[in-house]
Design an enzyme around this catalytic site. Structure first.
Site, short mmCIF file in Angstrom:
data_model
loop_
_atom_site.label_atom_id
_atom_site.label_comp_id
_atom_site.label_asym_id
_atom_site.label_seq_id
_atom_site.Cartn_x
_atom_site.Cartn_y
_atom_site.Cartn_z
N ARG A 108 0.88 -1.19 0.00
CA ARG A 108 0.00 0.00 0.00
C ARG A 108 0.90 1.22 0.00
O ARG A 108 1.75 1.36 0.89
CB ARG A 108 -0.91 0.01 1.23
CG ARG A 108 -1.60 1.36 1.41
CD ARG A 108 -2.62 1.39 2.53
NE ARG A 108 -3.83 0.68 2.13
CZ ARG A 108 -5.01 0.83 2.73
NH1 ARG A 108 -5.14 1.68 3.74
NH2 ARG A 108 -6.06 0.14 2.33
N HIS A 135 -7.75 0.91 -6.16
CA HIS A 135 -8.00 0.15 -4.93
C HIS A 135 -8.67 -1.18 -5.31
O HIS A 135 -9.83 -1.43 -4.99
CB HIS A 135 -8.88 0.97 -3.99
CG HIS A 135 -8.82 0.54 -2.56
ND1 HIS A 135 -8.06 -0.54 -2.13
CD2 HIS A 135 -9.43 1.04 -1.44
CE1 HIS A 135 -8.20 -0.68 -0.82
NE2 HIS A 135 -9.03 0.26 -0.38
N GLN A 138 -10.38 -3.66 -2.79
CA GLN A 138 -11.68 -3.16 -2.31
C GLN A 138 -12.79 -3.51 -3.30
O GLN A 138 -13.94 -3.78 -2.91
CB GLN A 138 -11.60 -1.64 -2.12
CG GLN A 138 -12.86 -0.99 -1.58
CD GLN A 138 -13.11 -1.29 -0.12
OE1 GLN A 138 -12.22 -1.12 0.71
NE2 GLN A 138 -14.32 -1.73 0.22
N ASP A 233 -17.16 7.94 -0.55
CA ASP A 233 -15.89 7.78 0.17
C ASP A 233 -15.55 9.14 0.77
O ASP A 233 -16.18 10.15 0.44
CB ASP A 233 -14.79 7.30 -0.81
CG ASP A 233 -13.53 6.84 -0.09
OD1 ASP A 233 -13.55 6.73 1.16
OD2 ASP A 233 -12.51 6.62 -0.77
N CYS A 275 -16.34 2.23 1.72
CA CYS A 275 -15.18 1.37 1.96
C CYS A 275 -14.64 1.53 3.38
O CYS A 275 -13.93 0.67 3.86
CB CYS A 275 -14.10 1.65 0.92
SG CYS A 275 -13.46 3.34 0.95
N ARG A 321 -13.79 -7.77 2.88
CA ARG A 321 -12.38 -7.52 2.54
C ARG A 321 -11.56 -8.77 2.83
O ARG A 321 -10.65 -9.12 2.09
CB ARG A 321 -11.81 -6.34 3.36
CG ARG A 321 -12.45 -4.99 3.18
CD ARG A 321 -12.38 -4.50 1.74
NE ARG A 321 -11.04 -4.54 1.19
CZ ARG A 321 -10.04 -3.68 1.47
NH1 ARG A 321 -10.25 -2.68 2.29
NH2 ARG A 321 -8.85 -3.81 0.92
#
Ligand code: CP
Length: 336
Positions: A108, A135, A138, A233, A275, A321
């Site tokens: 990441r 992402h 996700q 988000d 998320c 996830r």
């Protein structure tokens, strides 16, 4: 032809076919069911994975660590100061070294080019745990969650609307993933916060192949009717300066997911997704600080009311996830 993702990197959605992503979603469902029924088979016994996080994480980090553990693999967490990468040792050299120790590497970071560089020099699969641009882990969780809550609809029949900052990794990934999978995708934000043109072009190309319906609009009245899922988000992403809060609040308040926005779907079964983490009240340092400065004390990108409502499935999404990240690891380095 059978799908085989052994030894593949997982860097962005555009690297995959619809069939490959559907395979990962099916595998996620199977692994979740096996976990729930006590029938999980360890398919990563004796393996080890390295987990690099140059940015903070709760869900992604824990999903990789717990998923690896449940599959019989060991994991090493390397936080922002946990290794020489980028400071005293190049990404390329780090990749060469870790390939001798590990069976897979999660990363990441900030620029997407960093994870591409890591993958270029690594002999083992590299998984993107989030970059400024994409992402992808996700996306599998979001699609698994939509399938589970879609009242029997196939991915091709699902309609979702993303509201807010669409220039972010979530905006880009949701646009492209839906285009690949053949869904009805609506991206709703001020035009200068739409995903970049090359990403829009890629989405339109993939939509032609899949039959997806892709809409980019500034108008919530156009984007919301008929949506099965409404997503958003945070308005300021990791890595952006705090100074952009005022401007974003002014720009994005019309795109807040509140009860009025949910009502505009005209769908009594419409669900809210995020998320996470979300600014939905003043129980965080940032939420409190922004509320004190702006008076927005009933949530930012999502209202307190919607977040606390039955429509909110963000915690199912968070759980997924783990099942989906486990599927990525099993498919690329597991014994299947
Ligand atoms: N959604 C997500 O990526 O969560 P974390 O930042 O906690 O990993």
């Amino acid at each position: 032809m059978a799908v085989n993702l052994k030894a593949r990197d997982f860097l962005k959605e555009l690297d995959f076919t619809k069939k490959e992503l559907a395979f990962l979603l099916d595998l996620s469902r199977d692994l979740k069911r096996a976990r729930y029924t006590g029938n999980e088979v360890k398919q990563m016994a004796g393996k080890n994975v390295a987990l690099f996080f140059e940015k903070a994480s709760t869900r992604t980090r824990c999903a990789f660590q717990v998923g690896a553990n449940q599959q019989g693999a060991g994991s090493t967490y390397l936080g922002p100061d946990g290794s020489h990468i980028g400071h005293k040792e190049s990404i390329a050299d780090t990749a060469r070294v870790l390939s001798r120790f590990y069976d897979g590497i999660e990363f990441r970071g900030f620029e997407h080019s960093a994870v591409e560089e890591l993958a270029k020099y690594s002999d083992v699969p590299v998984w993107n745990g989030l970059t400024n641009e994409w992402h992808p882990t996700q996306m599998l969780a979001d699609f698994l969650t939509m399938i589970e809550h879609g009242r029997g609809k196939s991915v091709e029949d699902i309609t979702y609307t993303y509201m807010g900052d669409a220039h972010s990794n979530m905006g880009r990934s949701l646009l492209v993933m839906g285009a690949i999978m053949g869904s009805d995708v609506r991206i709703c934000s001020p035009k200068h916060l739409w995903p970049p043109e090359d990403v829009q072009d890629s989405a339109h190309e993939r939509a032609e192949e899949s039959g997806a319906r892709v809409m980019l609009t500034e108008d919530p009245d156009e984007a919301l009717p008929g949506a099965d899922f409404v997503m958003t988000d945070v308005w300021v992403s990791m890595g952006e300066p705090d100074s952009v809060w005022n401007e974003r609040i002014k720009l994005l308040t019309p795109y807040q997911v509140n009860s009025a926005a949910m009502a505009k779907t005209g769908n009594p079964h419409a669900k809210f997704m995020h998320c996470l983490p979300a600014f939905h009240d003043t129980d965080t340092e940032v939420g409190k600080d922004v509320a004190e400065k702006t008076g927005m004390d009933q949530g930012l990108e999502v209202s307190t009311e919607v977040f606390n409502s039955k429509a909110n499935i963000a915690f199912d999404e968070a759980e997924n996830r783990m099942h989906t990240i486990k599927a990525i690891m099993v498919a690329t380095i597991g014994d299947i």
